[in-house]
Enzyme design. Structure first.
Site, short mmCIF file in Angstrom:
data_model
loop_
_atom_site.label_atom_id
_atom_site.label_comp_id
_atom_site.label_asym_id
_atom_site.label_seq_id
_atom_site.Cartn_x
_atom_site.Cartn_y
_atom_site.Cartn_z
N SER A 134 -23.90 -103.48 74.11
CA SER A 134 -24.19 -103.16 75.79
C SER A 134 -23.34 -101.56 76.73
CB SER A 134 -22.07 -104.12 75.68
OG SER A 134 -22.33 -104.50 76.93
N HIS A 170 -27.10 -108.61 76.94
CA HIS A 170 -27.24 -109.45 77.23
C HIS A 170 -28.50 -110.06 78.03
CE1 HIS A 170 -23.47 -108.10 75.44
NE2 HIS A 170 -23.77 -107.33 76.46
#
Length: 243
Positions: A134, A170
């Site tokens: 991330s 994501h």
């Protein structure tokens, strides 16, 4: 031993819930260790948790995951101060640097204060495998989409730029990630952008994307480019090897 050339593993994964512990390292982190080329001794992994504020309870979970994996894990905390006066040497003593998720905007601001970017670049060029999830993925690129400023995604363009692309994370699990990235690429705010669904990772040798991998049975990886003739974003799905 060190990786035979500068290597980055940029992901939307790497951790999973443990059976008897809070956390275990998933296949993407194991793959990063494999790529480091270490053998004949205990692998050394440095965890950097700046994006989540160097939370000591999470560091403990990471250390426990390292014990389960049979690795030596240390932490480069910047709050309230670095653990050493020789940060470049500290990083260089590891086989893998793994950067956790959280606020990429805050991570980049704190790293700039400590000039961590140059130390990480030196480690990368010396064969220490850089990786992360991330925020710990976006940081290696020119920029990407982030919720660092609130629930509505914004685009940052002040990443370290070791990799001359944008990055989307994501991509399958948060509804606004795909349209935000595509709009940024179409507008020229981000260059060619490489994206991962949850559980997927991208492996770079130097600045070349060499493979997309996943620690899950599903989940993909993508390249988004701007079509100069139409001014729109075009998305290409990549072949993904399941780890």
């Amino acid at each position: 031993m060190a990786a035979d050339q500068p290597t980055i593993v940029a992901t939307s994964g790497g951790f999973r819930a443990g059976r008897r512990t809070n956390l275990e390292f998933h296949r993407l982190v194991h793959h990063a260790v494999d790529l480091s080329g270490v053998h004949g001794r205990t692998p050394r992994l440095c965890h950097i948790g700046t994006a989540a504020g160097d939370q000591r309870w999470f560091n403990a979970d990471i250390s426990e995951a390292g014990q389960l994996a049979g690795w030596e894990v240390s932490h480069l905390n910047l709050f309230t101060m670095p653990p050493t006066t020789d940060v470049p040497g500290f990083l260089a003593s590891h086989d893998v640097v793994w950067v956790g998720g959280g606020s990429v905007a805050n991570l980049l601001a704190v790293w700039a204060v400590h000039d961590l970017g140059s130390a990480l670049r030196d480690a990368w060029q010396a064969g220490v495998v850089l990786g992360g999830v991330s925020a710990g993925s976006i940081c290696w690129f020119v920029g990407g989409s982030t919720d660092s400023f609130g629930p509505e995604l914004r685009v940052i363009t002040n990443g370290l730029g070791f990799l001359p692309y944008g990055n989307g994370v994501h991509y399958d699990s948060e509804a606004e990630r795909r349209p935000t990235i595509q709009a940024a690429v179409a507008a020229g705010l981000l260059p060619e952008t490489h994206c991962t669904d949850d559980g997927a990772g991208l492996v770079y040798r130097g600045t070349e994307l060499v493979e997309a991998v996943s620690e899950r049975r599903n989940g993909g990886a993508y390249i988004v480019r701007r079509d100069e003739s139409s001014g729109t974003a075009q998305e290409e799905s990549l072949d993904v090897r399941r780890l």
